[in-house]
Scaffold this motif. Structure first.
Motif, PDB file in Angstrom:
ATOM      1  N   LEU A  41       5.953   6.451 -15.923  1.00 58.76           N
ATOM      2  CA  LEU A  41       5.536   7.833 -16.142  1.00 58.76           C
ATOM      3  C   LEU A  41       5.659   8.230 -17.606  1.00 58.76           C
ATOM      4  O   LEU A  41       4.832   8.986 -18.135  1.00 58.76           O
ATOM      5  N   LYS A  42       6.674   7.711 -18.278  1.00 56.64           N
ATOM      6  CA  LYS A  42       6.878   8.028 -19.686  1.00 56.64           C
ATOM      7  C   LYS A  42       5.908   7.264 -20.589  1.00 56.64           C
ATOM      8  O   LYS A  42       5.413   7.797 -21.585  1.00 56.64           O
ATOM      9  N   PHE A  59       0.830  -1.204   0.000  1.00 54.27           N
ATOM     10  CA  PHE A  59       0.000   0.000   0.000  1.00 54.27           C
ATOM     11  C   PHE A  59       0.866   1.257   0.000  1.00 54.27           C
ATOM     12  O   PHE A  59       0.566   2.236  -0.705  1.00 54.27           O
ATOM     13  N   GLU A  60       1.938   1.254   0.769  1.00 54.72           N
ATOM     14  CA  GLU A  60       2.837   2.413   0.832  1.00 54.72           C
ATOM     15  C   GLU A  60       3.523   2.642  -0.514  1.00 54.72           C
ATOM     16  O   GLU A  60       3.714   3.789  -0.939  1.00 54.72           O
ATOM     17  N   LEU A  61       3.883   1.545  -1.192  1.00 55.66           N
ATOM     18  CA  LEU A  61       4.474   1.681  -2.534  1.00 55.66           C
ATOM     19  C   LEU A  61       3.453   2.273  -3.500  1.00 55.66           C
ATOM     20  O   LEU A  61       3.787   3.098  -4.349  1.00 55.66           O
ATOM     21  N   ARG A  62       2.201   1.853  -3.353  1.00 59.57           N
ATOM     22  CA  ARG A  62       1.122   2.369  -4.212  1.00 59.57           C
ATOM     23  C   ARG A  62       0.922   3.859  -3.982  1.00 59.57           C
ATOM     24  O   ARG A  62       0.612   4.607  -4.923  1.00 59.57           O
ATOM     25  N   GLU A  63       1.083   4.315  -2.748  1.00 66.12           N
ATOM     26  CA  GLU A  63       0.936   5.741  -2.455  1.00 66.12           C
ATOM     27  C   GLU A  63       2.078   6.552  -3.040  1.00 66.12           C
ATOM     28  O   GLU A  63       1.894   7.689  -3.475  1.00 66.12           O
ATOM     29  N   MET A  64       3.292   5.966  -3.047  1.00 69.31           N
ATOM     30  CA  MET A  64       4.455   6.674  -3.580  1.00 69.31           C
ATOM     31  C   MET A  64       4.471   6.682  -5.100  1.00 69.31           C
ATOM     32  O   MET A  64       4.846   7.678  -5.725  1.00 69.31           O
ATOM     33  N   ASN A  91      10.708  -9.997  -2.401  1.00 63.85           N
ATOM     34  CA  ASN A  91      11.800  -9.345  -3.103  1.00 63.85           C
ATOM     35  C   ASN A  91      12.398  -8.237  -2.232  1.00 63.85           C
ATOM     36  O   ASN A  91      11.778  -7.199  -2.029  1.00 63.85           O
ATOM     37  N   PRO A  92      13.614  -8.418  -1.719  1.00 65.23           N
ATOM     38  CA  PRO A  92      14.236  -7.397  -0.860  1.00 65.23           C
ATOM     39  C   PRO A  92      14.550  -6.101  -1.602  1.00 65.23           C
ATOM     40  O   PRO A  92      14.792  -5.072  -0.975  1.00 65.23           O
ATOM     41  N   GLU A  93      14.534  -6.140  -2.934  1.00 70.78           N
ATOM     42  CA  GLU A  93      14.824  -4.948  -3.740  1.00 70.78           C
ATOM     43  C   GLU A  93      13.557  -4.284  -4.258  1.00 70.78           C
ATOM     44  O   GLU A  93      13.613  -3.456  -5.176  1.00 70.78           O
ATOM     45  N   ALA A  94      12.412  -4.633  -3.686  1.00 70.48           N
ATOM     46  CA  ALA A  94      11.122  -4.140  -4.181  1.00 70.48           C
ATOM     47  C   ALA A  94      11.058  -2.618  -4.240  1.00 70.48           C
ATOM     48  O   ALA A  94      10.585  -2.050  -5.229  1.00 70.48           O
ATOM     49  N   GLN A  95      11.533  -1.943  -3.193  1.00 67.57           N
ATOM     50  CA  GLN A  95      11.480  -0.479  -3.141  1.00 67.57           C
ATOM     51  C   GLN A  95      12.259   0.139  -4.299  1.00 67.57           C
ATOM     52  O   GLN A  95      11.751   1.006  -5.023  1.00 67.57           O
ATOM     53  N   GLY A  96      13.499  -0.315  -4.489  1.00 63.63           N
ATOM     54  CA  GLY A  96      14.341   0.227  -5.558  1.00 63.63           C
ATOM     55  C   GLY A  96      13.787  -0.082  -6.934  1.00 63.63           C
ATOM     56  O   GLY A  96      13.825   0.767  -7.838  1.00 63.63           O
ATOM     57  N   MET A  97      13.247  -1.281  -7.102  1.00 57.73           N
ATOM     58  CA  MET A  97      12.696  -1.670  -8.402  1.00 57.73           C
ATOM     59  C   MET A  97      11.431  -0.868  -8.718  1.00 57.73           C
ATOM     60  O   MET A  97      11.219  -0.464  -9.865  1.00 57.73           O
ATOM     61  N   ALA A  98      10.605  -0.646  -7.697  1.00 60.71           N
ATOM     62  CA  ALA A  98       9.378   0.126  -7.906  1.00 60.71           C
ATOM     63  C   ALA A  98       9.723   1.555  -8.325  1.00 60.71           C
ATOM     64  O   ALA A  98       9.096   2.127  -9.226  1.00 60.71           O
ATOM     65  N   LYS A  99      10.714   2.131  -7.664  1.00 60.23           N
ATOM     66  CA  LYS A  99      11.145   3.498  -7.994  1.00 60.23           C
ATOM     67  C   LYS A  99      11.671   3.566  -9.425  1.00 60.23           C
ATOM     68  O   LYS A  99      11.338   4.483 -10.187  1.00 60.23           O
ATOM     69  N   ALA A 100      12.486   2.593  -9.807  1.00 57.64           N
ATOM     70  CA  ALA A 100      13.073   2.581 -11.151  1.00 57.64           C
ATOM     71  C   ALA A 100      11.997   2.355 -12.216  1.00 57.64           C
ATOM     72  O   ALA A 100      11.974   3.035 -13.250  1.00 57.64           O
TER      73      ALA A 100
END
Length: 252
Positions: free
Chosen positions: A190-191, A135-140, A175-184
């Protein structure tokens, strides 16, 4: 017909009445936010036809350790009855745990407006940390829950199984890299904008496969170069091959 009549009679026998409004509680964060216009429509309906159905409740201790009565369906009816100063007709249904409670709420509310995957995530996030992380990733990042779930499991949840997994209450962030992957991925998302939904999912699958080996800035530049082609795509089979070769420079 006989079975329906029996069910209706059985329900009537279970109906209780109370004018003690304070004993009814809402499930904050799970119940939908009340709509004042809908409440007024309910008031008009009550004045014209009376009350034709009860408020559905559960009485449980597992929410905060206190035995309380919670409304699971009929929030607007409850508030309309309060506004009119009338008794609350209510029925208590059984539920053994929080996951079963969410499923029952989804079934009851689906009769008026089906629950989306975000509704499930919002409900389960109250007491399951993995759903709260999603949910927090969805908000970001304004990425649909199913795509974020794919990132959180590093591609191990497919479109169909991922949806079922989110609804089950058993979703886990593996996935321990979920935050970084979501950001990338959000940079690409967006494009891409209004590209075909299934092409976006193909893009995500290629992105996950390329993660850790591709040049992020170069791939974003490649996307700018081929953005018109990506947005015009509708053939998923050719989309994956094109994205692999021209955006992420992957070789078979």
């Amino acid at each position: 017909m006989k079975n329906e009549l029996k069910d209706a009679l059985a329900l009537l026998k279970k109906i209780k009445f109370s004018k003690n409004y304070n004993r009814f509680h809402t499930l904050d964060g799970i119940n939908r936010i009340p709509d004042s216009k809908h409440i007024q429509k309910m008031v008009a309906s009550i004045r014209a036809m009376g009350v034709i159905r009860p408020v559905i409740c559960v009485q449980v201790r597992f929410m905060d350790g206190t035995n309380k009565l919670y409304i699971v369906d009929g929030q607007h009816l409850f508030k309309a009855l309060c506004a009119e100063g009338l008794e609350i007709p209510y029925v208590i249904i059984e539920t053994p745990n929080k996951i079963d409670l969410v499923h029952k709420m989804a079934m009851l509310n689906n009769s008026s407006k089906p629950w989306t995957l975000l509704n499930y995530v919002n409900a389960f996030k109250m007491y399951i940390p993995d759903y709260n992380q999603l949910f927090e990733l969805r908000e970001m990042y304004d990425i649909e829950p199913l795509m974020l779930a794919t990132i959180c499991t590093r591609g191990n949840s497919s479109v169909v199984s991922g949806s079922q997994l989110l609804k089950s209450g058993k979703f886990k962030v593996t996935n321990p890299e979920a935050q970084g992957m979501a950001k990338a991925f959000n940079d690409f998302f967006l494009k891409i904008g209004r590209a075909d939904r299934w092409v976006k999912k193909q893009f995500l699958q290629v992105f996950i496969r390329a993660w850790g080996t591709y040049d992020h800035k170069k791939s974003l530049a490649n996307l700018d170069k081929h953005i018109k082609t990506i947005k015009a795509m509708s053939d998923t089979s050719s989309a994956e091959e094109f994205i692999s070769a021209n955006i992420f420079n992957l070789t078979k």
